[in-house]
Write a protein that holds these residues in place. Structure first.
Motif: not given
Length: 154
Positions: A117-125, A131-133, A42-51, A19-20
């Motif tokens: 393709r998307f990929e990332g990491e998330a944390v429970r807050t 998303f952290t990334r 995103f988390t406060e320090g979350g990162r988004f990456e795109f080409p 859902d996120l």
């Protein structure tokens, strides 16, 4: 098969991370970006990456995203194949995305499409999964990309 008391919790976590992803993509099409939006994804320090660039942290994430999405009159993002692996309060997610972009004017008539393709990491807050990334990798494109409208290679 023995009853697994944690199975329902793991399924719920996977669905919340999925859902996120879907909320993030829908928000791109809705084009309403502010700090509350950024903190909902995103988390406060979350990162988004795109080409074509990226951004670190909630401060400035809304303006970065608005500038990125502001190149288009409308967009339509569709994701599928979500793979979510939850490990306690951390999760990895990946999947596929097709994004259709309408140019600001009617010329060219052809839309710009991207297969990612998307990929990332998330944390429970305390506020839910964030998303952290999150990274997008372009696999294919079709049509005229932004900045190329009106350029002819004769």
């Amino acid at each position: 098969m023995p009853y697994d008391a944690n199975a329902l919790s793991r399924i719920a976590d996977r669905l919340e991370v999925q859902d996120l992803v879907d909320r993030y993509l829908a928000s791109l099409d809705e084009a309403a970006f502010d700090d509350a939006w950024a903190r909902s994804v995103f988390t406060e320090g979350g990162r988004f990456e795109f080409p074509m660039g990226g951004h670190d942290g909630v401060p400035g994430m809304a303006s970065f995203t608005a500038a990125m999405m502001g190149k288009w009159r409308r967009t339509h993002h569709v994701a599928a194949g979500h793979r979510v692996e939850v490990d306690g309060d951390r999760a990895r997610v990946r999947g596929n995305l097709i994004a259709t972009h309408l140019h600001p004017d009617e010329i060219p008539a052809e839309h710009f499409q991207v297969g990612d393709r998307f990929e990332g990491e998330a944390v429970r807050t305390d506020a839910g999964w964030r998303f952290t990334r999150l990274a997008l990798e372009v696999v294919w494109t079709r049509g005229t990309p932004p900045g190329r409208v009106g350029i002819h290679n004769d």
